[in-house]
Design a protein around this motif. Sequence first.
Motif, PDB file in Angstrom:
ATOM      1  N   MET A 136     -16.637  40.468  57.039  1.00 49.15           N
ATOM      2  CA  MET A 136     -15.888  40.498  55.734  1.00 49.15           C
ATOM      3  C   MET A 136     -14.839  41.500  55.468  1.00 49.15           C
ATOM      4  O   MET A 136     -13.775  41.207  55.029  1.00 49.15           O
ATOM      5  N   LEU A 137     -15.167  42.674  55.940  1.00 46.91           N
ATOM      6  CA  LEU A 137     -14.542  43.968  55.634  1.00 46.91           C
ATOM      7  C   LEU A 137     -13.824  44.243  56.857  1.00 46.91           C
ATOM      8  O   LEU A 137     -13.008  45.375  56.711  1.00 46.91           O
ATOM      9  N   ARG A 138     -13.963  43.789  57.969  1.00 43.94           N
ATOM     10  CA  ARG A 138     -13.237  44.154  59.239  1.00 43.94           C
ATOM     11  C   ARG A 138     -13.316  45.632  59.504  1.00 43.94           C
ATOM     12  O   ARG A 138     -12.419  46.377  59.866  1.00 43.94           O
ATOM     13  N   THR A 139     -14.557  46.145  59.405  1.00 43.62           N
ATOM     14  CA  THR A 139     -14.768  47.462  59.695  1.00 43.62           C
ATOM     15  C   THR A 139     -16.263  47.534  60.429  1.00 43.62           C
ATOM     16  O   THR A 139     -17.348  46.776  60.040  1.00 43.62           O
ATOM     17  N   PRO A 140     -16.166  48.183  61.423  1.00 44.87           N
ATOM     18  CA  PRO A 140     -17.700  48.353  62.092  1.00 44.87           C
ATOM     19  C   PRO A 140     -18.685  48.643  61.215  1.00 44.87           C
ATOM     20  O   PRO A 140     -18.562  49.589  60.575  1.00 44.87           O
ATOM     21  N   CYS A 141     -20.035  47.856  61.538  1.00 47.43           N
ATOM     22  CA  CYS A 141     -21.282  48.086  60.774  1.00 47.43           C
ATOM     23  C   CYS A 141     -22.257  47.880  61.862  1.00 47.43           C
ATOM     24  O   CYS A 141     -22.543  46.968  62.135  1.00 47.43           O
ATOM     25  N   ARG A 142     -22.727  49.124  62.186  1.00 47.76           N
ATOM     26  CA  ARG A 142     -24.060  49.102  63.015  1.00 47.76           C
ATOM     27  C   ARG A 142     -25.256  49.718  62.455  1.00 47.76           C
ATOM     28  O   ARG A 142     -26.334  49.289  62.981  1.00 47.76           O
ATOM     29  N   ARG A 143     -25.062  50.556  61.764  1.00 44.55           N
ATOM     30  CA  ARG A 143     -26.265  51.351  61.223  1.00 44.55           C
ATOM     31  C   ARG A 143     -26.918  50.761  60.098  1.00 44.55           C
ATOM     32  O   ARG A 143     -26.285  50.401  59.047  1.00 44.55           O
ATOM     33  N   VAL A 144     -28.201  50.672  59.962  1.00 46.16           N
ATOM     34  CA  VAL A 144     -28.939  50.045  58.781  1.00 46.16           C
ATOM     35  C   VAL A 144     -30.015  51.063  58.403  1.00 46.16           C
ATOM     36  O   VAL A 144     -30.525  51.902  59.199  1.00 46.16           O
TER      37      VAL A 144
END
Length: 302
Positions: free
Chosen positions: A182-190
């Motif tokens: 949705m935000l076109r930004t890398p997201c790997r960490r939770v």
Amino acid sequence: MDQLPLEGMPRRLYSCTPSRLNTWLDCPRRYRFTYMDRPAPSKGPPWAHTGVGISVHNALAGWWREPYERRTPETAAALVGRGWIGEGFRDAEQSAAWRKRAAEMTGAYAATLDPADEPVGVERTVAARTPVIALSGRVDRLDRRGAELVVVDYKTGRRPPTGDDARFSLALAVYAVASERMLRTPCRRVELHHLPTGSIVEWEHTEESLAGHLRRAEEIAVEASEADDRYRAWAGPARPAGRTGRASPEAGRTPPEVPAEIDAVFPPRTGPLCSWCDFRKHCPEGRAAAGDRDPWDGLADD
């Protein structure tokens, strides 16, 4: 009467949340009670630990909506008291004690936050599609750390989460995928933030591990969707099955009588969790598998 999809025809996208998928995994009968039966069956009394969790989550969401100068630990604690859900406690004294306890841990957690570090989203709905499913869900908090996004999930239960809880959480992985798309930004960490202990556990996903979670979500969705179709084919237009899990105006009745072949599609999955099921009074197998619990039994020891 509704018909099952014709062989070889493409299936419609299965619209779901991680909660819906996990409910199917935990117990297909509870899934039927929650999402399919209309009128929805009546639930048992509210759980005190659920009220604690909702009160704390709401307070932290409200804290970020406050003006910068009011984002203090004292404000966080006050917001807990202002929105306190006092249902499910043994008595007013226990409720008051837990209101104080929840306010203190929420204030202590707020003291670790930088009020100027504005999150990308608070209680933000994110969504993603695959060829099989249309997933959506609400993230407690979405942070920006450098050039990447981080999914933050608050926990208030008695057991501190482990690294495996973060690693294998289907919901957190789905939120990461949806946030990135949705935000076109890398997201790997939770991350799982456990307010009672102040501990934080995290997991750094890879593209491969996130893809694995999505495949697993699709596998669960195919199973649940096929069961949904069987139910709808039986129920027909006169008894429409629910899709969202929201209570209908007729909620509170006993679940509808279903034929044995439909009941077999939604078998009970019994175990210790049956003690905590909202629908246990409608499930003889669940009552036989685990004993009753008082509504306040999920609280940590006083």
